[in-house]
Design an enzyme around this catalytic site. Structure first.
Site, PDB file in Angstrom:
ATOM      1  N   HIS A   1       0.844  -1.185   0.000  1.00 35.44           N
ATOM      2  CA  HIS A   1       0.000   0.000   0.000  1.00 35.44           C
ATOM      3  C   HIS A   1       0.890   1.249   0.000  1.00 35.44           C
ATOM      4  CE1 HIS A   1      -3.496  -2.313   1.715  1.00 35.44           C
ATOM      5  NE2 HIS A   1      -2.519  -3.025   2.260  1.00 35.44           N
TER       6      HIS A   1
ATOM      7  N   GLU B   1       2.533  -0.890   4.385  1.00 36.20           N
ATOM      8  CA  GLU B   1       2.268   0.475   3.920  1.00 36.20           C
ATOM      9  C   GLU B   1       3.594   1.192   3.687  1.00 36.20           C
ATOM     10  OE1 GLU B   1      -0.599   2.144   3.419  1.00 36.20           O
ATOM     11  OE2 GLU B   1      -2.124   0.951   4.480  1.00 36.20           O
TER      12      GLU B   1
ATOM     13  N   HIS C   1      -2.329  -3.022  -3.467  1.00 38.08           N
ATOM     14  CA  HIS C   1      -3.716  -2.846  -3.038  1.00 38.08           C
ATOM     15  C   HIS C   1      -4.618  -2.740  -4.262  1.00 38.08           C
ATOM     16  CE1 HIS C   1      -6.444  -0.637   0.116  1.00 38.08           C
ATOM     17  NE2 HIS C   1      -6.862  -1.851  -0.134  1.00 38.08           N
TER      18      HIS C   1
ATOM     19  N   ASP D   1      -3.363   2.307  -5.016  1.00 41.90           N
ATOM     20  CA  ASP D   1      -2.021   2.251  -4.435  1.00 41.90           C
ATOM     21  C   ASP D   1      -1.406   0.854  -4.582  1.00 41.90           C
ATOM     22  OD1 ASP D   1      -4.142   1.657  -2.454  1.00 41.90           O
ATOM     23  OD2 ASP D   1      -2.547   1.488  -0.989  1.00 41.90           O
TER      24      ASP D   1
END
Length: 183
Positions: free
Chosen positions: A40, A122, A158, A168
């Site tokens: 992400h 992330e 993602h 993303d």
């Protein structure tokens, strides 16, 4: 400690990461070994880097009055297993043995509910700016460590598990820099 020294312990925690426990997690289904990594990108507010806001979001402490963008997202209950900051710092919010709430409505290769069988990473970043070399180096080592601990079959974005809903990690993400071939 170097990036290559990353290890995921039997408890699902990485000692090289700064641990920040998120309440936004729960148990994985018993029949769901971790076989997927979902990458992400996140920045809070959008396009702004370095602040405490990602941590605050993932720990339910985001102050809606701190920025106009936060008003609509402060009530979200989301998390990810890991965050890789712009300088390569690694944070871990959820053990890889537990389910983090990162992918939302999602599916991969015919399986829905990707949170059940995935680890979320992330990257502090956004869809329109390049990521940093330190982030890629840290992520390569992390992906390697996750593959040592879990039967990882795929590493995807993602956008791959929630097409049309998510974009993303974005077009600026260099998949080859984390050692993942893309078609």
């Amino acid at each position: 400690m170097t990036h290559t020294d990353l290890v995921i312990g039997a408890d699902g925690w990485c000692a090289a990461a700064r641990r920040v426990d998120s309440p936004n997690r729960d148990a994985r289904p018993d029949d769901a070994p971790v076989s997927l990594i979902v990458l992400h990108s996140i920045s809070l507010p959008p396009g702004d880097f370095g602040g405490p806001w990602i941590e605050h979001l993932f720990t339910n402490r985001l102050d809606p009055s701190a920025h106009p963008y936060f008003f609509d997202i402060s009530a979200l209950r989301v998390s990810s297993h890991f965050v890789v900051r712009r300088n390569g710092e690694l944070l871990q919010f959820v053990s890889t043995l537990e389910r983090a709430w990162h992918a939302g409505v999602s599916s991969w290769q015919g399986r829905s509910r990707c949170n059940d069988f995935s680890v979320g990473i992330e990257f502090e970043g956004c869809n329109v700016l390049p990521f940093e070399a330190a982030q890629y180096a840290r992520a390569r080592a992390l992906i390697g460590a996750l593959r040592q601990r879990h039967p990882i079959a795929d590493v995807v974005g993602h956008s791959d598990v929630a097409p049309g809903r998510k974009t993303d990690p974005g077009a600026c993400f260099d998949w080859s820099a984390v050692g993942i071939p893309r078609p």
